[in-house]
Design an enzyme around this catalytic site. Structure first.
Site, PDB file in Angstrom:
ATOM      1  N   ASP A 167      42.097  80.516 -67.583  1.00 56.45           N
ATOM      2  CA  ASP A 167      43.027  81.465 -66.982  1.00 56.45           C
ATOM      3  C   ASP A 167      44.410  81.245 -67.610  1.00 56.45           C
ATOM      4  O   ASP A 167      44.700  81.804 -68.667  1.00 56.45           O
ATOM      5  CB  ASP A 167      43.006  81.219 -65.460  1.00 56.45           C
ATOM      6  CG  ASP A 167      43.757  82.261 -64.662  1.00 56.45           C
ATOM      7  OD1 ASP A 167      44.089  83.301 -65.214  1.00 56.45           O
ATOM      8  OD2 ASP A 167      44.004  82.020 -63.475  1.00 56.45           O
ATOM      9  N   ASP A 200      33.747  80.905 -58.006  1.00 53.75           N
ATOM     10  CA  ASP A 200      33.761  81.065 -56.548  1.00 53.75           C
ATOM     11  C   ASP A 200      35.011  81.753 -56.035  1.00 53.75           C
ATOM     12  O   ASP A 200      36.037  81.826 -56.721  1.00 53.75           O
ATOM     13  CB  ASP A 200      33.672  79.691 -55.874  1.00 53.75           C
ATOM     14  CG  ASP A 200      34.981  78.921 -55.996  1.00 53.75           C
ATOM     15  OD1 ASP A 200      35.445  78.725 -57.141  1.00 53.75           O
ATOM     16  OD2 ASP A 200      35.556  78.546 -54.956  1.00 53.75           O
ATOM     17  N   LEU A 238      43.092  72.737 -68.880  1.00 53.17           N
ATOM     18  CA  LEU A 238      42.585  72.170 -70.133  1.00 53.17           C
ATOM     19  C   LEU A 238      43.696  71.586 -70.987  1.00 53.17           C
ATOM     20  O   LEU A 238      43.522  70.516 -71.571  1.00 53.17           O
ATOM     21  CB  LEU A 238      41.822  73.231 -70.930  1.00 53.17           C
ATOM     22  CG  LEU A 238      40.367  73.421 -70.542  1.00 53.17           C
ATOM     23  CD1 LEU A 238      39.675  74.328 -71.550  1.00 53.17           C
ATOM     24  CD2 LEU A 238      39.641  72.086 -70.457  1.00 53.17           C
TER      25      LEU A 238
HETATM   26  P1  IMP Z   1      43.721  77.488 -65.569  1.00 47.82           P
HETATM   27  O1  IMP Z   1      44.134  76.047 -65.502  1.00 47.82           O
HETATM   28  O2  IMP Z   1      44.808  78.407 -65.077  1.00 47.82           O
HETATM   29  O3  IMP Z   1      43.216  77.904 -66.919  1.00 47.82           O
HETATM   30  O4  IMP Z   1      42.594  77.680 -64.476  1.00 47.82           O
HETATM   31  C1  IMP Z   1      41.282  77.528 -64.744  1.00 47.82           C
HETATM   32  C2  IMP Z   1      40.466  77.362 -63.484  1.00 47.82           C
HETATM   33  O5  IMP Z   1      40.884  78.266 -62.432  1.00 47.82           O
HETATM   34  C3  IMP Z   1      39.034  77.733 -63.772  1.00 47.82           C
HETATM   35  O6  IMP Z   1      38.318  76.611 -64.224  1.00 47.82           O
HETATM   36  C4  IMP Z   1      38.550  78.284 -62.454  1.00 47.82           C
HETATM   37  O7  IMP Z   1      38.042  77.239 -61.672  1.00 47.82           O
HETATM   38  C5  IMP Z   1      39.761  78.874 -61.805  1.00 47.82           C
HETATM   39  N1  IMP Z   1      39.810  80.349 -62.002  1.00 47.82           N
HETATM   40  C6  IMP Z   1      40.620  81.034 -62.845  1.00 47.82           C
HETATM   41  N2  IMP Z   1      40.416  82.362 -62.782  1.00 47.82           N
HETATM   42  C7  IMP Z   1      39.407  82.537 -61.882  1.00 47.82           C
HETATM   43  C8  IMP Z   1      38.714  83.718 -61.399  1.00 47.82           C
HETATM   44  O8  IMP Z   1      38.972  84.882 -61.776  1.00 47.82           O
HETATM   45  N3  IMP Z   1      37.729  83.497 -60.486  1.00 47.82           N
HETATM   46  C9  IMP Z   1      37.401  82.244 -60.032  1.00 47.82           C
HETATM   47  N4  IMP Z   1      38.021  81.125 -60.480  1.00 47.82           N
HETATM   48  C10 IMP Z   1      39.022  81.260 -61.391  1.00 47.82           C
END
Ligand code: IMP
Ligand code: MG
Length: 180
Positions: A106, A162, A111
């Site tokens: 996202d 989820d 990461l």
């Molecule tokens: P980031 O650190 O913002 O890249 O978030 C990644 C994590 O957020 C993912 O591994 C998901 O667990 C959660 N996430 C991000 N977008 C979604 C979505 O549209 N649906 C469900 N979980 C999401």
């Protein structure tokens, strides 16, 4: 596929089983070609990636290993900000060809905060496989090497993803209705 209701919110079908399957097969083929003889170690990030990791791993015809980890985020000191640590990473990554497996990238925060710790272990190579990626939400400098789908910046559900703990069991991927 009809719309569904999860936790009181309405979701509409977005990606079918066969669309998902087609992309995972394509990624499997690429990895088979690029990692032949390298015995890659897949590091799948729980909980969300369990279905993707399982389906991708089944496509492999080369020697490969897999392990599952959880990431926990806690507040470090003022200077370190948030610290992301892994639970369950028992394997040494030194000189291994490592492929991180994520359900969805996202903002890229999780990461990009975690990768330096993996690099410290001096793997022979380090790549990222993600089923889904929201390019419009990306805020960190992160390159995804094996990507299933680029998706719009909308909330998605199913195939491991989820909404408040529910919906991971869905075989298809759904999109929240009314978010335009
Ligand atoms: P980031 O650190 O913002 O890249 O978030 C990644 C994590 O957020 C993912 O591994 C998901 O667990 C959660 N996430 C991000 N977008 C979604 C979505 O549209 N649906 C469900 N979980 C999401
Ligand atoms: Mg996740």
């Amino acid at each position: 596929m009809p719309e569904i209701k999860v936790n009181g919110r309405q979701f509409e079908p977005y990606l079918t089983v066969s669309q998902i399957d087609e992309q995972i097969k394509r990624l499997g083929k690429e990895i088979n070609k690029e990692y032949n003889g390298k015995r890659p170690l897949f590091v799948a990030i729980l909980n969300g990636s369990f279905m993707f990791a399982s389906d991708l791993f089944k496509e492999l015809t080369i020697e490969a290993e897999i392990c599952f980890i959880k990431l926990a985020s806690y507040k470090g000191t003022k200077s370190t900000g948030n610290v992301v640590t892994s639970i369950g990473l028992d394997e040494s990554l030194k000189d291994r060809h490592v492929i991180i497996v994520e359900d969805i990238v996202d903002t890229g925060k999780t990461l990009s905060e975690f990768l330096p710790q993996l690099k410290d272990q001096q793997p022979a190579s380090l790549k990222i496989a993600a089923l889904l990626h929201k390019p419009d939400a990306l805020k960190y400098d992160l390159h995804i090497d094996y990507l299933g789908f680029s998706v719009p910046n909308k909330f998605l559900l199913g195939f491991g993803l989820d909404y408040d703990g529910l919906g991971r069991n869905l075989k298809e991927i759904y999109k929240l209705v009314g978010e335009e």
